[in-house]
Design an enzyme around this catalytic site. Structure first.
Site, PDB file in Angstrom:
ATOM      1  N   LYS A 176       0.842  -1.200   0.000  1.00  0.00           N
ATOM      2  CA  LYS A 176       0.000   0.000   0.000  1.00  0.00           C
ATOM      3  C   LYS A 176       0.881   1.256   0.000  1.00  0.00           C
ATOM      4  CE  LYS A 176      -1.983   2.586   3.226  1.00  0.00           C
ATOM      5  NZ  LYS A 176      -2.053   3.861   2.522  1.00  0.00           N
ATOM      6  N   GLU A 251      10.742   1.808   9.742  1.00  0.00           N
ATOM      7  CA  GLU A 251      11.631   2.943   9.425  1.00  0.00           C
ATOM      8  C   GLU A 251      10.828   4.206   9.697  1.00  0.00           C
ATOM      9  OE1 GLU A 251      14.678   2.474   8.768  1.00  0.00           O
ATOM     10  OE2 GLU A 251      14.549   0.315   8.457  1.00  0.00           O
ATOM     11  N   CYS A 286      13.148  12.026   5.422  1.00  0.00           N
ATOM     12  CA  CYS A 286      13.396  11.628   6.809  1.00  0.00           C
ATOM     13  C   CYS A 286      14.853  11.860   7.210  1.00  0.00           C
ATOM     14  CB  CYS A 286      13.021  10.168   6.992  1.00  0.00           C
ATOM     15  SG  CYS A 286      13.855   9.094   5.808  1.00  0.00           S
ATOM     16  N   GLU A 388       9.746  16.244  15.143  1.00  0.00           N
ATOM     17  CA  GLU A 388       9.994  16.224  13.704  1.00  0.00           C
ATOM     18  C   GLU A 388       9.023  17.198  13.023  1.00  0.00           C
ATOM     19  OE1 GLU A 388       8.747  12.777  11.409  1.00  0.00           O
ATOM     20  OE2 GLU A 388      10.707  12.784  10.452  1.00  0.00           O
TER      21      GLU A 388
HETATM   22  P1  NDP Z   1       2.305   7.953   8.172  1.00  0.00           P
HETATM   23  O1  NDP Z   1       2.796   7.159   9.306  1.00  0.00           O
HETATM   24  O2  NDP Z   1       1.133   8.817   8.371  1.00  0.00           O
HETATM   25  O3  NDP Z   1       1.939   7.016   6.939  1.00  0.00           O
HETATM   26  C1  NDP Z   1       2.853   6.099   6.365  1.00  0.00           C
HETATM   27  C2  NDP Z   1       2.072   5.012   5.650  1.00  0.00           C
HETATM   28  O4  NDP Z   1       1.333   4.262   6.622  1.00  0.00           O
HETATM   29  C3  NDP Z   1       1.038   5.552   4.668  1.00  0.00           C
HETATM   30  O5  NDP Z   1       0.889   4.642   3.594  1.00  0.00           O
HETATM   31  C4  NDP Z   1      -0.210   5.580   5.525  1.00  0.00           C
HETATM   32  O6  NDP Z   1      -1.370   5.575   4.760  1.00  0.00           O
HETATM   33  C5  NDP Z   1      -0.035   4.293   6.306  1.00  0.00           C
HETATM   34  N1  NDP Z   1      -0.779   4.213   7.564  1.00  0.00           N
HETATM   35  C6  NDP Z   1      -1.286   5.213   8.331  1.00  0.00           C
HETATM   36  N2  NDP Z   1      -1.917   4.706   9.422  1.00  0.00           N
HETATM   37  C7  NDP Z   1      -1.796   3.352   9.338  1.00  0.00           C
HETATM   38  C8  NDP Z   1      -2.218   2.271  10.170  1.00  0.00           C
HETATM   39  N3  NDP Z   1      -2.890   2.464  11.295  1.00  0.00           N
HETATM   40  N4  NDP Z   1      -1.914   1.021   9.802  1.00  0.00           N
HETATM   41  C9  NDP Z   1      -1.205   0.795   8.674  1.00  0.00           C
HETATM   42  N5  NDP Z   1      -0.785   1.771   7.836  1.00  0.00           N
HETATM   43  C10 NDP Z   1      -1.070   3.042   8.168  1.00  0.00           C
HETATM   44  O7  NDP Z   1       3.555   8.763   7.651  1.00  0.00           O
HETATM   45  P2  NDP Z   1       3.582   9.825   6.501  1.00  0.00           P
HETATM   46  O8  NDP Z   1       3.004   9.256   5.249  1.00  0.00           O
HETATM   47  O9  NDP Z   1       3.044  11.092   7.050  1.00  0.00           O
HETATM   48  O10 NDP Z   1       5.137   9.940   6.199  1.00  0.00           O
HETATM   49  C11 NDP Z   1       5.972  10.830   6.854  1.00  0.00           C
HETATM   50  C12 NDP Z   1       6.727  10.141   7.956  1.00  0.00           C
HETATM   51  O11 NDP Z   1       7.507   9.094   7.410  1.00  0.00           O
HETATM   52  C13 NDP Z   1       7.702  11.058   8.639  1.00  0.00           C
HETATM   53  O12 NDP Z   1       7.615  10.877  10.031  1.00  0.00           O
HETATM   54  C14 NDP Z   1       9.050  10.593   8.140  1.00  0.00           C
HETATM   55  O13 NDP Z   1      10.116  10.840   8.994  1.00  0.00           O
HETATM   56  C15 NDP Z   1       8.825   9.141   7.959  1.00  0.00           C
HETATM   57  N6  NDP Z   1       9.786   8.588   7.027  1.00  0.00           N
HETATM   58  C16 NDP Z   1      10.756   7.749   7.506  1.00  0.00           C
HETATM   59  C17 NDP Z   1      11.724   7.244   6.661  1.00  0.00           C
HETATM   60  C18 NDP Z   1      12.768   6.298   7.158  1.00  0.00           C
HETATM   61  O14 NDP Z   1      13.347   5.606   6.325  1.00  0.00           O
HETATM   62  N7  NDP Z   1      13.054   6.210   8.435  1.00  0.00           N
HETATM   63  C19 NDP Z   1      11.755   7.622   5.240  1.00  0.00           C
HETATM   64  C20 NDP Z   1      10.690   8.494   4.849  1.00  0.00           C
HETATM   65  C21 NDP Z   1       9.733   8.959   5.733  1.00  0.00           C
HETATM   66  P3  NDP Z   1      -2.060   6.975   4.318  1.00  0.00           P
HETATM   67  O15 NDP Z   1      -1.001   7.946   3.979  1.00  0.00           O
HETATM   68  O16 NDP Z   1      -2.840   6.557   3.139  1.00  0.00           O
HETATM   69  O17 NDP Z   1      -2.881   7.394   5.485  1.00  0.00           O
END
Ligand code: NDP
Length: 484
Positions: A176, A251, A286, A388
């Site tokens: 997803k 991550e 990130c 963050e």
């Molecule tokens: P989210 O945690 O909101 O979402 C990440 C993914 O998880 C999306 O596909 C989201 O779907 C999905 N998701 C949300 N809630 C759930 C749940 N309860 N169960 C399963 N899946 C779920 O993060 P963001 O998309 O806002 O991304 C930004 C964040 O990602 C920042 O904190 C950043 O630091 C981190 N990040 C970390 C990296 C790393 O390698 N450490 C690299 C890049 C980003 P949907 O968006 O459709 O709601």
């Protein structure tokens, strides 16, 4: 991309509408206009995908790895052949400059696929001979059906970073992308059909996190979840997966320091990299260094040069080659980042540059743009320096000496990446060992070798991706012991 503006799920090798026929609006961040609709899938769609993946799993796992690699390479070739289309779509969907998508996101997605196609062929297993007359070898088997969930900031780049090792090591996948940036994953799904993947090997179910994502994590037939996203969602995924003893790779977020010593080589090129480390992709990476620690003896002179360069960054239409920064990914995220800037003011921070929204003229007048913002005067303990922000906001923090720099850098709940600027080799090694981060870059930033372990400590996550680490995550080791 499909002729209609409706994206589809990829389930059982076919493009399908969601069971409930419900759709989500997809906005172009540069204009705020809805340009596509994405399936708002439910647990029923996820279940159909899992069933198809289960059916495909034995055949895919027993296929020779060379054959799996051939299909993954074919997919990489198809993406590369349409690089311009992918880059334009990624930019339109996420707000990032098309030049960045063309230079970084899409080529890196191609590299991810090719890297893991090659890695699976080169991967060897361990053996341990016993003097008493026995030999052990480690048999690594795919897990079965795995879940891959990726965020919106580097959409195709991070999506392929997960599905490539999962598929290469013989798993079938239910994946997803973020509902905020679903387009390039949808196009990749279409190309996987053209590449000849057997039905059910790669399933892409589009939808919202708390529904579609949660259904993937909860599904009892999904053996492991590889997740990149926020720390908050990571904690919720860990809590859901633990009672089922699922493997998870998380991550998560970061609050990364970039540390500049007085002895650093601050050539124009290095200074540009330091600026880029804070503002690339509007700060929505990130790994961005959002806390810039500068040794006090050069603080004033460094600040002057740094601010001049930040001021020169061009924020504008992501479609234009001249734009260094584009729009923030969503209205919600724009509001969050503006709220963080207001909080920094409330905490007594001095906004040195930026601190406001921007409205580029023409088609982008209603887009979600924020001026590159630099703040100083805030202690490391403030919320601004602890939380963050994930936007074009950098804080400057002075430090006295090495011990002070380590204490400030490590003084956060996160531990993803640090970058260090110094010409003192001994200091570089000393600090490399002391900085509590998964990645320490010395005199560089975002220099990535796909063989290296990637991930963070503390609230930045659990586990490592990259190279053999990813292949290990997506396989179960079995010890076979033979006495002779
Ligand atoms: P989210 O945690 O909101 O979402 C990440 C993914 O998880 C999306 O596909 C989201 O779907 C999905 N998701 C949300 N809630 C759930 C749940 N309860 N169960 C399963 N899946 C779920 O993060 P963001 O998309 O806002 O991304 C930004 C964040 O990602 C920042 O904190 C950043 O630091 C981190 N990040 C970390 C990296 C790393 O390698 N450490 C690299 C890049 C980003 P949907 O968006 O459709 O709601």
């Amino acid at each position: 991309m499909m002729p209609s503006t409706r994206l589809a799920n990829l389930i059982d090798g076919r493009l399908q509408a969601p069971v409930d026929n419900r759709w989500l609006d997809i906005h172009e961040p540069a204009t705020g206009v809805v340009f596509a609709h994405c399936p708002d899938s439910t647990a029923a769609d996820v279940d159909a995908a899992v069933k198809s993946a289960q059916k495909a799993a034995p055949g895919w796992a027993s296929m020779p790895s060379e054959e799996r690699a051939r299909l993954i390479n074919r997919l990489a070739d198809l993406v590369e052949a349409r690089l311009e289309e992918f880059a334009a779509l990624e930019s339109r969907d996420s707000g990032k400059p098309v030049a960045l998508a063309r230079r970084l996101d899409i080529p890196r997605a191609v590299s991810n696929l090719r890297f893991f196609a090659a890695a699976i062929i080169a991967w060897d297993s361990e053996s341990h001979a016993m003097e008493s007359g026995a030999i052990n070898y480690t048999l690594r088997r795919p897990l079965g059906v795995v879940g891959c969930i990726s965020p919106w900031n580097l959409p195709l780049y991070l999506f392929t970073w997960k599905i490539a090792p999962a598929l290469a090591s013989g798993n079938t996948v239910v994946a997803k992308p973020s509902e905020i940036t679903p387009c390039t994953a949808a196009l990749l799904g279409e190309l996987s059909i053209e590449a000849g993947f057997p039905p059910g090997v790669l399933n892409i179910v589009q939808g919202r996190g708390p529904t579609t994502g949660q259904a993937i994590v909860e599904h009892p037939a999904i053996k492991a979840v590889s997740f990149t996203g926020s720390t908050r969602t990571g904690a919720s995924i860990a809590a859901t997966a633990a009672p089922q003893f699922k493997k998870v790779s998380l991550e998560l977020g970061g609050k990364n320091p970039a540390i500049v010593f007085a002895d650093a080589d601050l050539s124009d090129q290095n200074l540009d990299t330091i600026v880029r480390s804070g503002f690339a992709n509007q700060g929505e990476i990130c790994l961005c260094g959002s806390r810039l620690l500068v040794q006090r003896s050069i603080y004033d002179s460094f600040r002057e040069r740094y601010l001049a360069r930040v001021k020169a960054l061009r924020v504008g239409d992501p479609e234009e080659a001249s734009s260094d920064l584009g729009a923030l990914v969503s209205r919600e995220h724009f509001d969050k980042v503006m709220g963080c800037i207001a909080q920094a003011r409330d905490e007594g921070g001095q906004i040195l540059i930026g601190g406001h929204a921007l409205s580029p003229t023409g088609r982008c007048a209603e887009g979600w743009f924020i001026a590159p913002t630099v703040i100083d005067g805030l202690p490391n303990e403030t919320a601004t320096n602890q939380q963050e922000i994930f936007g074009p906001v950098v804080t400057l923090i002075p430090f006295e000496d090495e011990a002070d720099a380590v204490a400030i850098a490590n003084g956060t709940g996160y531990g993803l990446a640090a970058s260090l600027w110094t010409t003192d080799l001994s200091r570089a090694h000393r600090m490399g060992a002391q900085l509590d981060f998964g990645i320490v870059w010395i005199n560089c930033w975002l220099l990535r070798d796909l063989r290296t372990p990637f991930g963070g400590t503390k609230q930045s996550g659990v586990g490592r991706e990259g190279g053999a680490e990813a292949l290990r995550f997506f396989t179960e080791p079995r010890n076979i012991c033979i006495r002779y």
